[in-house]
Design a protein around this motif. Structure first.
Motif, PDB file in Angstrom:
ATOM      1  N   THR A 177       0.822  -1.223   0.000  1.00 19.31           N
ATOM      2  CA  THR A 177       0.000   0.000   0.000  1.00 19.31           C
ATOM      3  C   THR A 177       0.849   1.263   0.000  1.00 19.31           C
ATOM      4  N   GLY A 178       2.180   1.115   0.148  1.00 19.46           N
ATOM      5  CA  GLY A 178       3.066   2.264   0.223  1.00 19.46           C
ATOM      6  C   GLY A 178       3.391   2.692   1.631  1.00 19.46           C
ATOM      7  N   ALA A 179       2.871   1.988   2.636  1.00 23.09           N
ATOM      8  CA  ALA A 179       3.177   2.310   4.026  1.00 23.09           C
ATOM      9  C   ALA A 179       4.610   1.899   4.354  1.00 23.09           C
ATOM     10  N   LEU A 180       5.254   2.648   5.229  1.00 22.75           N
ATOM     11  CA  LEU A 180       6.581   2.300   5.709  1.00 22.75           C
ATOM     12  C   LEU A 180       6.453   1.325   6.877  1.00 22.75           C
ATOM     13  N   VAL A 181       7.322   0.338   6.901  1.00 26.90           N
ATOM     14  CA  VAL A 181       7.250  -0.712   7.914  1.00 26.90           C
ATOM     15  C   VAL A 181       8.599  -0.815   8.615  1.00 26.90           C
ATOM     16  N   VAL A 182       8.611  -0.538   9.908  1.00 25.13           N
ATOM     17  CA  VAL A 182       9.811  -0.652  10.730  1.00 25.13           C
ATOM     18  C   VAL A 182       9.840  -2.052  11.333  1.00 25.13           C
ATOM     19  N   ILE A 183      10.925  -2.789  11.084  1.00 21.53           N
ATOM     20  CA  ILE A 183      11.024  -4.173  11.543  1.00 21.53           C
ATOM     21  C   ILE A 183      12.156  -4.289  12.562  1.00 21.53           C
ATOM     22  N   GLU A 184      11.804  -4.717  13.757  1.00 23.33           N
ATOM     23  CA  GLU A 184      12.782  -4.909  14.832  1.00 23.33           C
ATOM     24  C   GLU A 184      12.970  -6.407  15.054  1.00 23.33           C
ATOM     25  N   LEU A 185      14.224  -6.848  15.116  1.00 20.49           N
ATOM     26  CA  LEU A 185      14.540  -8.269  15.189  1.00 20.49           C
ATOM     27  C   LEU A 185      15.175  -8.632  16.525  1.00 20.49           C
ATOM     28  N   LYS A 186      14.788  -9.768  17.036  1.00 18.95           N
ATOM     29  CA  LYS A 186      15.434 -10.366  18.200  1.00 18.95           C
ATOM     30  C   LYS A 186      15.670 -11.833  17.868  1.00 18.95           C
ATOM     31  N   VAL A 187      16.924 -12.252  17.893  1.00 10.71           N
ATOM     32  CA  VAL A 187      17.252 -13.583  17.405  1.00 10.71           C
ATOM     33  C   VAL A 187      16.701 -14.677  18.306  1.00 10.71           C
ATOM     34  N   ALA A 211       6.176  10.715   4.200  1.00 17.48           N
ATOM     35  CA  ALA A 211       5.478  11.829   3.562  1.00 17.48           C
ATOM     36  C   ALA A 211       4.198  12.131   4.355  1.00 17.48           C
ATOM     37  N   PRO A 212       3.663  13.349   4.240  1.00 17.32           N
ATOM     38  CA  PRO A 212       2.412  13.666   4.942  1.00 17.32           C
ATOM     39  C   PRO A 212       1.316  12.657   4.596  1.00 17.32           C
ATOM     40  N   GLY A 213       0.706  12.096   5.617  1.00 19.16           N
ATOM     41  CA  GLY A 213      -0.365  11.128   5.417  1.00 19.16           C
ATOM     42  C   GLY A 213       0.093   9.705   5.167  1.00 19.16           C
ATOM     43  N   GLN A 214       1.398   9.493   5.038  1.00 24.07           N
ATOM     44  CA  GLN A 214       1.908   8.139   4.793  1.00 24.07           C
ATOM     45  C   GLN A 214       1.899   7.334   6.091  1.00 24.07           C
ATOM     46  N   ARG A 215       1.314   6.167   6.044  1.00 25.82           N
ATOM     47  CA  ARG A 215       1.222   5.320   7.230  1.00 25.82           C
ATOM     48  C   ARG A 215       2.587   4.729   7.581  1.00 25.82           C
ATOM     49  N   VAL A 216       2.848   4.612   8.876  1.00 25.83           N
ATOM     50  CA  VAL A 216       4.049   3.942   9.371  1.00 25.83           C
ATOM     51  C   VAL A 216       3.610   2.921  10.422  1.00 25.83           C
ATOM     52  N   ARG A 217       4.053   1.705  10.277  1.00 28.30           N
ATOM     53  CA  ARG A 217       3.703   0.672  11.243  1.00 28.30           C
ATOM     54  C   ARG A 217       4.937  -0.136  11.612  1.00 28.30           C
ATOM     55  N   GLY A 218       4.806  -0.998  12.618  1.00 24.61           N
ATOM     56  CA  GLY A 218       5.957  -1.731  13.113  1.00 24.61           C
ATOM     57  C   GLY A 218       5.706  -3.218  13.199  1.00 24.61           C
ATOM     58  N   ILE A 219       6.788  -3.975  13.070  1.00 23.33           N
ATOM     59  CA  ILE A 219       6.760  -5.430  13.211  1.00 23.33           C
ATOM     60  C   ILE A 219       7.909  -5.841  14.126  1.00 23.33           C
ATOM     61  N   ILE A 220       7.619  -6.738  15.052  1.00 26.19           N
ATOM     62  CA  ILE A 220       8.650  -7.340  15.896  1.00 26.19           C
ATOM     63  C   ILE A 220       8.732  -8.823  15.532  1.00 26.19           C
ATOM     64  N   ILE A 221       9.956  -9.284  15.249  1.00 28.14           N
ATOM     65  CA  ILE A 221      10.173 -10.680  14.897  1.00 28.14           C
ATOM     66  C   ILE A 221      11.186 -11.278  15.868  1.00 28.14           C
ATOM     67  N   CYS A 222      10.838 -12.407  16.463  1.00 26.48           N
ATOM     68  CA  CYS A 222      11.762 -13.090  17.355  1.00 26.48           C
ATOM     69  C   CYS A 222      11.509 -14.591  17.276  1.00 26.48           C
ATOM     70  N   ARG A 223      12.355 -15.347  17.939  1.00 25.63           N
ATOM     71  CA  ARG A 223      12.183 -16.804  17.929  1.00 25.63           C
ATOM     72  C   ARG A 223      11.066 -17.229  18.877  1.00 25.63           C
ATOM     73  N   ASN A 224      11.065 -16.630  20.081  1.00 30.39           N
ATOM     74  CA  ASN A 224      10.039 -16.943  21.069  1.00 30.39           C
ATOM     75  C   ASN A 224       9.469 -15.654  21.641  1.00 30.39           C
ATOM     76  N   TYR A 242       5.650 -11.429  15.194  1.00 26.61           N
ATOM     77  CA  TYR A 242       5.907 -12.660  14.444  1.00 26.61           C
ATOM     78  C   TYR A 242       6.959 -13.484  15.186  1.00 26.61           C
ATOM     79  N   GLU A 243       6.791 -14.787  15.152  1.00 20.82           N
ATOM     80  CA  GLU A 243       7.832 -15.717  15.567  1.00 20.82           C
ATOM     81  C   GLU A 243       8.356 -16.418  14.319  1.00 20.82           C
ATOM     82  N   TYR A 244       9.670 -16.563  14.234  1.00 16.71           N
ATOM     83  CA  TYR A 244      10.239 -17.268  13.091  1.00 16.71           C
ATOM     84  C   TYR A 244      10.642 -18.681  13.507  1.00 16.71           C
TER      85      TYR A 244
END
Length: 260
Positions: A177-187, A211-224, A242-244
């Motif tokens: 959709t054009g939204a920016l996605v910040v992804i934080e990782l924990k092994v 940009a003005p009006g552009q959505r920003v969301r976040g994802i956290i990925i870890c094992r547990n 998310y768990e990988y």
């Protein structure tokens, strides 16, 4: 191909800025002055992008390695927080453009030892040993998270270890959709304290890059995922968890027959 907002990439527009200012050797300028210049001339470029390009162009800033600098990027010398001057060949140290063996050894020394909460992998484990391994794998396979998700790119800046005001976002992506996605990782395990880290990055991107009006969301990925982390994120609509799982299979292959 990386997105270029204007006819010239930002790395070349920095040369135009130098010419417009008639910048002299030894003359110091701030990132704020550069941001103001770009705001007047190229308003579509966001402050966070300008800061990242200044880091890339600073010959003595180790963080520039995240952006794969070339000789053409050797423009400035960083003299203090958010302060720069022109790079002077022969006077200043050689530009930092790649990691050497000593850098790798130093990086490995700073990795958590096995047995700590962030590095518990053993032979046969179902998790990555180092966070960098998980980061590199996902940077090339973001569609396993969701269709259409891709690594952020602008000019030659890529969303791996993206500079967020002196701290670094593990992965910065763009969804379909054009939204920016910040992804934080924990092994290994994901604890509730990671929420504050992620939200700081998300709001930095909202303020400095989106940009003005552009959505920003976040994802956290870890094992547990800990219950504390799940509870902390329960009322935050723009954060997903998310768990990988890492799986390796081995299949025996028969040797080729040799003539008798």
């Amino acid at each position: 191909m990386a997105r270029t907002i204007y006819d010239k990439p930002t790395r070349l527009l920095l040369n135009d800025m130098i010419a417009a200012w008639s910048l002299k050797p030894g003359e110091v300028f701030t990132s704020g002055r550069a941001i103001d210049w770009f705001a007047g001339k190229y308003p579509k470029l966001r402050p966070g992008s300008i800061r990242a390009h200044l880091v890339q162009a600073a010959t003595n800033d180790q963080s520039r390695l995240h952006h794969s600098p070339s000789e053409a990027d050797d423009l400035f010398f960083k003299v203090g927080p958010s302060q720069f001057r022109l790079y002077e060949p022969g006077k200043d140290p050689a530009p930092i453009r790649e990691k050497f063996a000593g850098d790798v050894a130093q990086q490995e020394a700073t990795e958590p030892e096995q047995g700590t909460e962030d590095a518990e992998a053993r032979p046969g484990s179902s998790q990555f040993l180092w966070e960098k391994d998980l980061q590199q794998y996902l940077s090339r396979n973001l569609e396993i998270l969701e269709p259409g998700l891709r690594l952020y790119e602008e000019d030659n800046l890529k969303g791996i270890e993206f500079d967020a005001g002196g701290r670094f976002i593990d992965l910065l992506a763009v969804d379909k959709t054009g939204a920016l996605v910040v992804i934080e990782l924990k092994v290994s395990k994901g604890y509730d304290r990671v929420v504050g880290q992620l939200l700081r990055y998300v709001n930095y991107v909202r303020r400095e890059l989106a940009a003005p009006g552009q959505r920003v969301r976040g994802i956290i990925i870890c094992r547990n995922m800990t219950e504390d982390l799940r509870l902390a994120c329960a009322s935050i609509p723009d954060v997903e968890l998310y768990e990988y799982q890492l799986s390796v299979t081995v299949q025996r292959v028969e040797a080729l027959p040799l003539p008798k």
